[in-house]
Design an enzyme around this catalytic site. Structure first.
Site, PDB file in Angstrom:
ATOM      1  N   ASP A  11      -8.615  -6.480   6.584  1.00 25.48           N
ATOM      2  CA  ASP A  11      -8.001  -5.155   6.678  1.00 25.48           C
ATOM      3  C   ASP A  11      -7.754  -4.770   8.143  1.00 25.48           C
ATOM      4  O   ASP A  11      -8.441  -5.249   9.046  1.00 25.48           O
ATOM      5  CB  ASP A  11      -8.962  -4.140   6.022  1.00 25.48           C
TER       6      ASP A  11
ATOM      7  N   ASN B 211      -1.047  -4.085  -3.869  1.00 24.91           N
ATOM      8  CA  ASN B 211      -0.132  -4.168  -2.726  1.00 24.91           C
ATOM      9  C   ASN B 211       1.348  -4.122  -3.115  1.00 24.91           C
ATOM     10  O   ASN B 211       2.216  -3.891  -2.270  1.00 24.91           O
ATOM     11  CB  ASN B 211      -0.394  -5.438  -1.889  1.00 24.91           C
TER      12      ASN B 211
END
Ligand code: V0D
Length: 264
Positions: free
Chosen positions: A38, A86
């Site tokens: 991330d 996503n």
């Protein structure tokens, strides 16, 4: 006390990387490390760059961390590259992301082969764009007989979906009379997950300061050590990885691995 700590820290950073690797290798190495990569977007934002620049830089970190993980003797490195959530991102960003496997592999496949790394994937492969599927397929085939570290990309992966598929399959087997309901135990479920052939993760690392699991390997991480670091994925380097493994080793020494025997 603080001074002593700081001096120790300075002294450690003066030790060369190969020396540190040798030291870390003389102790227990986690067999399987899983990472939530991330902070790529945040890294770009800090530099007034588009998000895709962060993703691209993050790809270089994948190369770096793969190399050091392999050097350390880690057996499986699972990287969360793309989640089922996503798909909600802007189309342009998704299109860019889906080109990264191809770019990564056309640049680094030769060195992965040279390092005896085996490329694998978990997640729903079918719905990926054709060019992405082709790149990954080619890499998996080219490295299928390698028996060094497994570099396992979680792509279009979501843990709840994995569990739903697992339950459906087992329910079908029971309905068809292939199994008895009493056959269903922990190892039976393990064997029906996408990670069936892999050891379960000993260590989960999430970069960039978020302290969440985000639908990642919910079943498999039941006994893992968790580490959350503020470092953004593009800034996560060999030294960061070594620090993580060292922290894992010192936790193992302090607590032993007695949890499954009923101490906690
Ligand atoms: C972007 C940071 C390598 C996370 C790393 C499509 C976000 C860079 C791959 C890759 C991504 C995947 C499969 C494979 C070889 C390479 C990758 C995605 C994103 C999602 F076989 N980096 N990378 N895949 N980023």
């Amino acid at each position: 006390m603080l001074e002593k700590l700081m001096r120790r820290k300075t002294a450690e950073t003066n030790v060369s990387l190969p020396e540190q690797i040798a030291l870390v290798k003389s102790r227990k190495i986690p067999a399987h490390v899983a990472i939530i990569m991330d902070g790529n977007g945040r890294w770009a934002k800090k530099r007034n760059l588009p998000r895709i620049a962060g993703h691209h830089e993050g790809m270089k970190t994948v190369r770096k961390i793969t190399r050091v993980a392999n050097d350390l003797g880690i057996k499986v490195l699972t990287l969360y590259a793309f989640s089922t959530e996503n798909w909600k991102r802007p189309k342009m960003e998704i299109d860019f992301l889906m080109k990264l496997p191809g770019e990564f592999l056309s640049t680094y496949l030769p060195e992965l082969i040279e390092q005896n790394v085996k490329v694998e994937m978990i997640g729903n492969f079918n719905v990926l764009p054709d060019h992405t599927k082709k790149a990954i397929q080619r890499a998996m085939e080219a490295t299928a007989s390698n028996d060094g570290m497994t570099l396992n990309f979680a792509m279009n992966y979501g843990s709840r979906l994995e569990l739903i598929e697992c339950v459906k399959e087992i329910a079908n087997q029971a309905a068809n009379g292939e199994i008895d309901v009493s056959d269903i135990d922990e190892s039976f479920i393990d064997s029906h997950l996408m990670t069936a052939h892999l050891p379960e993760p000993d260590l989960l690392i999430r970069t960039s300061g978020e302290v969440r699991l985000s639908n990642f390997m919910l079943w498999q991480l039941a006994y893992a050590e968790f580490s959350f670091t503020d470092v953004l994925w593009p800034d996560f380097d060999e030294q960061c990885m070594l620090n993580e493994i060292r922290e894992f080793q010192s936790r193992s020494r302090r607590f032993g691995n007695v949890e499954r025997d009923g101490d906690v």
